[in-house]
Structures are given as C-alpha cells and as structure tokens.
Design a protein around this motif. Sequence first.
Motif, PDB file in Angstrom:
ATOM      1  N   LEU A  29       0.816  -1.211   0.000  1.00  0.00           N
ATOM      2  CA  LEU A  29       0.000   0.000   0.000  1.00  0.00           C
ATOM      3  C   LEU A  29       0.852   1.265   0.000  1.00  0.00           C
ATOM      4  O   LEU A  29       0.364   2.355  -0.299  1.00  0.00           O
ATOM      5  CB  LEU A  29      -0.919   0.020   1.227  1.00  0.00           C
ATOM      6  CG  LEU A  29      -1.753  -1.244   1.494  1.00  0.00           C
ATOM      7  CD1 LEU A  29      -2.613  -1.051   2.743  1.00  0.00           C
ATOM      8  CD2 LEU A  29      -2.630  -1.561   0.291  1.00  0.00           C
TER       9      LEU A  29
ATOM     10  N   TYR B  90      -3.495   0.564  10.416  1.00  0.00           N
ATOM     11  CA  TYR B  90      -3.346  -0.380   9.319  1.00  0.00           C
ATOM     12  C   TYR B  90      -2.830  -1.707   9.883  1.00  0.00           C
ATOM     13  O   TYR B  90      -2.132  -1.729  10.900  1.00  0.00           O
ATOM     14  CB  TYR B  90      -2.370   0.164   8.275  1.00  0.00           C
ATOM     15  CG  TYR B  90      -2.846   1.417   7.590  1.00  0.00           C
ATOM     16  CD1 TYR B  90      -3.907   1.367   6.685  1.00  0.00           C
ATOM     17  CD2 TYR B  90      -2.251   2.651   7.837  1.00  0.00           C
ATOM     18  CE1 TYR B  90      -4.356   2.527   6.051  1.00  0.00           C
ATOM     19  CE2 TYR B  90      -2.689   3.810   7.212  1.00  0.00           C
ATOM     20  CZ  TYR B  90      -3.749   3.735   6.317  1.00  0.00           C
ATOM     21  OH  TYR B  90      -4.198   4.882   5.704  1.00  0.00           O
TER      22      TYR B  90
ATOM     23  N   PHE C 194      -6.152   4.279  -0.099  1.00  0.00           N
ATOM     24  CA  PHE C 194      -5.631   3.670   1.119  1.00  0.00           C
ATOM     25  C   PHE C 194      -5.455   4.689   2.240  1.00  0.00           C
ATOM     26  O   PHE C 194      -5.336   4.319   3.410  1.00  0.00           O
ATOM     27  CB  PHE C 194      -4.299   2.970   0.822  1.00  0.00           C
ATOM     28  CG  PHE C 194      -4.385   2.014  -0.329  1.00  0.00           C
ATOM     29  CD1 PHE C 194      -5.242   0.933  -0.286  1.00  0.00           C
ATOM     30  CD2 PHE C 194      -3.630   2.221  -1.477  1.00  0.00           C
ATOM     31  CE1 PHE C 194      -5.329   0.050  -1.358  1.00  0.00           C
ATOM     32  CE2 PHE C 194      -3.709   1.345  -2.547  1.00  0.00           C
ATOM     33  CZ  PHE C 194      -4.573   0.257  -2.480  1.00  0.00           C
TER      34      PHE C 194
ATOM     35  N   MET D 276     -10.924   0.965   7.038  1.00  0.00           N
ATOM     36  CA  MET D 276     -10.442  -0.214   7.765  1.00  0.00           C
ATOM     37  C   MET D 276     -11.544  -0.829   8.621  1.00  0.00           C
ATOM     38  O   MET D 276     -11.456  -2.009   8.978  1.00  0.00           O
ATOM     39  CB  MET D 276      -9.253   0.171   8.655  1.00  0.00           C
ATOM     40  CG  MET D 276      -7.990   0.555   7.885  1.00  0.00           C
ATOM     41  SD  MET D 276      -7.462  -0.705   6.700  1.00  0.00           S
ATOM     42  CE  MET D 276      -7.270  -2.114   7.760  1.00  0.00           C
TER      43      MET D 276
ATOM     44  N   TRP E 288     -12.812  -3.500   6.460  1.00  0.00           N
ATOM     45  CA  TRP E 288     -11.787  -4.524   6.310  1.00  0.00           C
ATOM     46  C   TRP E 288     -11.754  -5.401   7.565  1.00  0.00           C
ATOM     47  O   TRP E 288     -11.695  -6.633   7.479  1.00  0.00           O
ATOM     48  CB  TRP E 288     -10.435  -3.870   6.080  1.00  0.00           C
ATOM     49  CG  TRP E 288      -9.323  -4.812   5.679  1.00  0.00           C
ATOM     50  CD1 TRP E 288      -8.947  -5.139   4.408  1.00  0.00           C
ATOM     51  CD2 TRP E 288      -8.449  -5.544   6.547  1.00  0.00           C
ATOM     52  NE1 TRP E 288      -7.896  -6.032   4.431  1.00  0.00           N
ATOM     53  CE2 TRP E 288      -7.565  -6.294   5.733  1.00  0.00           C
ATOM     54  CE3 TRP E 288      -8.324  -5.633   7.930  1.00  0.00           C
ATOM     55  CZ2 TRP E 288      -6.581  -7.125   6.265  1.00  0.00           C
ATOM     56  CZ3 TRP E 288      -7.341  -6.462   8.463  1.00  0.00           C
ATOM     57  CH2 TRP E 288      -6.486  -7.200   7.641  1.00  0.00           C
TER      58      TRP E 288
ATOM     59  N   PHE F   3     -12.333  -9.393   7.684  1.00  0.00           N
ATOM     60  CA  PHE F   3     -11.141 -10.245   7.712  1.00  0.00           C
ATOM     61  C   PHE F   3     -10.525 -10.490   9.085  1.00  0.00           C
ATOM     62  O   PHE F   3      -9.492 -11.156   9.175  1.00  0.00           O
ATOM     63  CB  PHE F   3     -10.068  -9.658   6.781  1.00  0.00           C
ATOM     64  CG  PHE F   3     -10.516  -9.524   5.360  1.00  0.00           C
ATOM     65  CD1 PHE F   3     -10.881 -10.641   4.624  1.00  0.00           C
ATOM     66  CD2 PHE F   3     -10.586  -8.275   4.761  1.00  0.00           C
ATOM     67  CE1 PHE F   3     -11.289 -10.519   3.304  1.00  0.00           C
ATOM     68  CE2 PHE F   3     -10.992  -8.144   3.441  1.00  0.00           C
ATOM     69  CZ  PHE F   3     -11.347  -9.274   2.706  1.00  0.00           C
TER      70      PHE F   3
ATOM     71  N   ARG G 202      -1.784 -14.462   1.701  1.00  0.00           N
ATOM     72  CA  ARG G 202      -2.742 -13.360   1.805  1.00  0.00           C
ATOM     73  C   ARG G 202      -3.690 -13.361   0.605  1.00  0.00           C
ATOM     74  O   ARG G 202      -3.315 -13.747  -0.490  1.00  0.00           O
ATOM     75  CB  ARG G 202      -2.024 -12.020   1.936  1.00  0.00           C
ATOM     76  CG  ARG G 202      -1.304 -11.881   3.277  1.00  0.00           C
ATOM     77  CD  ARG G 202      -0.685 -10.521   3.478  1.00  0.00           C
ATOM     78  NE  ARG G 202      -0.084 -10.416   4.804  1.00  0.00           N
ATOM     79  CZ  ARG G 202      -0.683  -9.900   5.868  1.00  0.00           C
ATOM     80  NH1 ARG G 202      -1.921  -9.429   5.760  1.00  0.00           N
ATOM     81  NH2 ARG G 202      -0.064  -9.850   7.036  1.00  0.00           N
TER      82      ARG G 202
ATOM     83  N   PHE H 170      -6.913 -11.322  -1.755  1.00  0.00           N
ATOM     84  CA  PHE H 170      -6.950 -10.188  -2.680  1.00  0.00           C
ATOM     85  C   PHE H 170      -6.915  -8.844  -1.960  1.00  0.00           C
ATOM     86  O   PHE H 170      -6.471  -7.841  -2.517  1.00  0.00           O
ATOM     87  CB  PHE H 170      -8.212 -10.278  -3.551  1.00  0.00           C
ATOM     88  CG  PHE H 170      -9.491 -10.008  -2.802  1.00  0.00           C
ATOM     89  CD1 PHE H 170     -10.045  -8.741  -2.792  1.00  0.00           C
ATOM     90  CD2 PHE H 170     -10.129 -11.020  -2.098  1.00  0.00           C
ATOM     91  CE1 PHE H 170     -11.219  -8.478  -2.108  1.00  0.00           C
ATOM     92  CE2 PHE H 170     -11.298 -10.765  -1.415  1.00  0.00           C
ATOM     93  CZ  PHE H 170     -11.852  -9.497  -1.410  1.00  0.00           C
ATOM     94  N   ALA H 171      -7.380  -8.797  -0.717  1.00  0.00           N
ATOM     95  CA  ALA H 171      -7.408  -7.548   0.039  1.00  0.00           C
ATOM     96  C   ALA H 171      -6.250  -7.451   1.028  1.00  0.00           C
ATOM     97  O   ALA H 171      -6.318  -6.718   2.001  1.00  0.00           O
ATOM     98  CB  ALA H 171      -8.733  -7.422   0.789  1.00  0.00           C
ATOM     99  N   MET H 172      -5.179  -8.206   0.760  1.00  0.00           N
ATOM    100  CA  MET H 172      -4.002  -8.264   1.615  1.00  0.00           C
ATOM    101  C   MET H 172      -4.337  -8.816   3.008  1.00  0.00           C
ATOM    102  O   MET H 172      -3.648  -8.539   3.982  1.00  0.00           O
ATOM    103  CB  MET H 172      -3.350  -6.869   1.737  1.00  0.00           C
ATOM    104  CG  MET H 172      -2.749  -6.370   0.447  1.00  0.00           C
ATOM    105  SD  MET H 172      -1.570  -7.567  -0.277  1.00  0.00           S
ATOM    106  CE  MET H 172      -0.324  -7.612   0.993  1.00  0.00           C
ATOM    107  N   ASN H 173      -5.399  -9.594   3.080  1.00  0.00           N
ATOM    108  CA  ASN H 173      -5.800 -10.221   4.330  1.00  0.00           C
ATOM    109  C   ASN H 173      -5.162 -11.592   4.462  1.00  0.00           C
ATOM    110  O   ASN H 173      -4.946 -12.291   3.470  1.00  0.00           O
ATOM    111  CB  ASN H 173      -7.320 -10.398   4.351  1.00  0.00           C
ATOM    112  CG  ASN H 173      -7.816 -11.206   3.151  1.00  0.00           C
ATOM    113  OD1 ASN H 173      -7.712 -10.748   2.016  1.00  0.00           O
ATOM    114  ND2 ASN H 173      -8.356 -12.394   3.392  1.00  0.00           N
TER     115      ASN H 173
ATOM    116  N   GLU I 145      -5.205 -15.353   4.932  1.00  0.00           N
ATOM    117  CA  GLU I 145      -6.246 -16.294   4.559  1.00  0.00           C
ATOM    118  C   GLU I 145      -6.683 -17.178   5.723  1.00  0.00           C
ATOM    119  O   GLU I 145      -7.716 -17.845   5.638  1.00  0.00           O
ATOM    120  CB  GLU I 145      -5.780 -17.154   3.388  1.00  0.00           C
ATOM    121  CG  GLU I 145      -5.621 -16.352   2.090  1.00  0.00           C
ATOM    122  CD  GLU I 145      -5.274 -17.230   0.899  1.00  0.00           C
ATOM    123  OE1 GLU I 145      -5.140 -18.451   1.093  1.00  0.00           O
ATOM    124  OE2 GLU I 145      -5.136 -16.692  -0.211  1.00  0.00           O
TER     125      GLU I 145
END
Length: 423
Positions: A68, A108, A151, A157, A160, A164, A200, A202-205, A207
Amino acid sequence: MKMLNLKPLFVASAVLLASGFALQAQAEDESQLIKRGEYLSRLGDCMACHSLPGKPDFAGGLAIESNLGTIYATNITPDKTHGIGNYSEQQFSDAVRKGILPDGSRLYPAMPYPAYAKISDEDLHALYVYFMKGVQPSAEQVPETKLSFPFSQRWGMRFWNWAFTAEKPFQPIGGASAEVNRGAYIVESLGHCGSCHTPRGFAMNEEALDSSNAAFLAGGSLNNWEVPSLRGLPRWSEQEIVDYLQTGRNDKAATGGEMKAVVEHSSSHMTDADLKAIAAYLKFLGGNPPLQAYDMQAAQVTEAKLTAAKNLTEGERLYLDNCGACHFVSGKGAPGIFPELDQATIVNAKDPAGLIHTILQGAQQPSTAKAPSTLAMPGFGQRLNDEEVAQLATFVRQGWSNNAPAVTPAQVAEVRKSLKHGE
C-alpha cells in the motif's frame, strides 16, 4: 499512679507496619508485572518495529514497506504528547487487539492486531503496566504515514476488519498437549507468525488466523521474498527449530531477510520452555510434505565435478570462485556456521528473489546470547553482473539434488533495482 494506655499506640504501629508490608508487596507485585510485561513484549516482537538504531527503545519511526505504501511505526513510549502516555488500559487494549486508537481512527494491519486479538487479559494487563511504567518516555516525533488514495482513508479499515478479522480469544486445540497449546498461543497471538508465513488474499488479508485452517502458516510472500511454510518443517527436528529461533542458525540454515530482526529482538530472548513449545506446535501441525526427495546420485555427480574442476559451466566456475570456500563442493556448508545449499528452502523457492537478494547484498547472522558471533556472507553485487548472478543462481538451484527453474538476467536486474531504491 495512673497507667498509660498503650493499646492505641500498638494498634497504630500495627496498622503502619501492615501498611508498609502492603505497599512493599504492591511494589513487588508491580515489579513482577513489569518484568513479565517486558518478556511478553519480546514474545510480541514490539522492539523490531517500534525501535530504530540510535533512538530510544519503542520511540518508533521505522519505515515499513507494504504493497500500500510506506507505513511509519508509531512511538509507543509513555510520553504523553508523542507516545501512548495518556492511554487508559481499555484504550491500550483497543489499539493492540482491535487496531482502534483513542480518537476512533484505525490502524493499518502492519500492526498485527488480527493476531494480537488472541492475547489473554492477563498478558494484556502486564503489557500495559510495562509500557506505562517500565519504558522510558521519549518525545521523539515520527513521520506521519501518508498513503495514496484510497488507502489514505483509514475509516475504510472498519469494513476490512469486519470482513477479515475475528475479535475472539485464543482457542486451545482440543486433544493437544499443554506444551503444544502453549506453542500455539505464542505463535497465533503474540508471535503473530501468520503475518508473514500465511498466504494473503486479494485484500491483503491473511487467509487464515489459526490452526483450524490448513492455510495457516502455509507460506506467503513478503517484500518480494517467498516466505516458507512452517507447517511441520519436515527437514528439521524440534531441536533444530529451537536452535534456529534461539541463535539464528542451525545445522541446515541461517537467518535472512526479515527473520534476522525477529531472532535478534524476539525469539533469542524467549525461554527454552517457550521455544520448545513453539517447536512442538509447528511439528504438530504437519501437512507440509518434504520439499523433494533427496537425490543422492545427483548430489554426488555435482560434488565430483566441482572437485575435479574440469569442463565447468560458467555457473559452476562462479560457484567455486565465490561460494565454495564456505559452502563446499558438497553444498552442505558447515553445520551451525555456514548454511546448506542442497535442498535449502531459499534456493528451491518458486520465486528466486530471496536467493538473488542474498547473492547481491550478502547476509549477516544476528548476535545472540547463545551465539554471539556475527558471521557474515559478503554481497557480490559489485563484483558480478546480472548475467553472472543469473548463471550462479541457476547452478545453485539445479546443482546437487536441487531442481528449481533457471534464473534470468532480467530477474536479477529487477532485484538489483529494488535494492538501489532501498526496498
């Protein structure tokens, strides 16, 4: 003659004495809490992200590179202006476990609150006492994190986190031993190992956030380095896992990349019992087959050719000239000193960026209590051009029993470019 009534005096003295003992006990309890909180901060690796060389501990300022943009670690000393000195314990808990600051703004997930959500109430309290009373305040003002749109919109967030994260305490593994569950607690919460070692989305989360999902600790990618799976670690014994975490080296490997800071600031400070618990948990996970079958005949062919030093390819010649003195013609290195190249994870990674990075820039093992020497591998970026590095890396990835794809000069150029930009 009238007798003096000394009872009130005795009572008052007893009360004062009891109060003194109570204050002493309270001070001792607080001292123990501070000591425990300091140890927990090591488990959480707070020092690595929130400290810079030459600056006060936990004063922040570290530039954390992410997909990001650049995120600057905050000052978490008890300074009331630039740090967290005005935080209540609940506000501290919300920041650590939920990524929510006192003013309602959102952190973040470079701050690993998805993992810290599992920290127990008792450990959270000890951490709070330590940071408020065991850390020296610092008025260091860190650069402001300014990411590009969208971002930069921290309010996003909230959604998010809803999608996640899971704000629930650590869940012990049913049927597992107390040692395995202790290791699971450290790895899944304070240790936040999944932040780097879990793939991770698609959303940088991440898994997966715990061992109930097979994706947890199954490997990932960090700053263009392929991060290995920790599930089972089939090539390592439990003692080799302990050795690696305690000293940054074992009979097969040595630390590199971001892991050097983890060993230096965190795992080398852990107790033997906690390191053994982590090792027991990682072996308990299983589910990660061996990298590949060891091909003894292929390994012997490579060793024999390097020993004879005749009719060498360019990659083989470069290896003997630059690497053979430490890693030897066998590719086995020296146990506990120079790491193996034959079957090494970094050598056989699908993405060769980590290997290329190490060849170009070198590596240095951390100095720890159990292994104070700082053995270093020199970088060859100034000595070898892109074609030569590609030839060398290709030989290493295909020599002995290794069987990984070749490396191209373009791949080397890309890594060299990233090093020039400080990435």
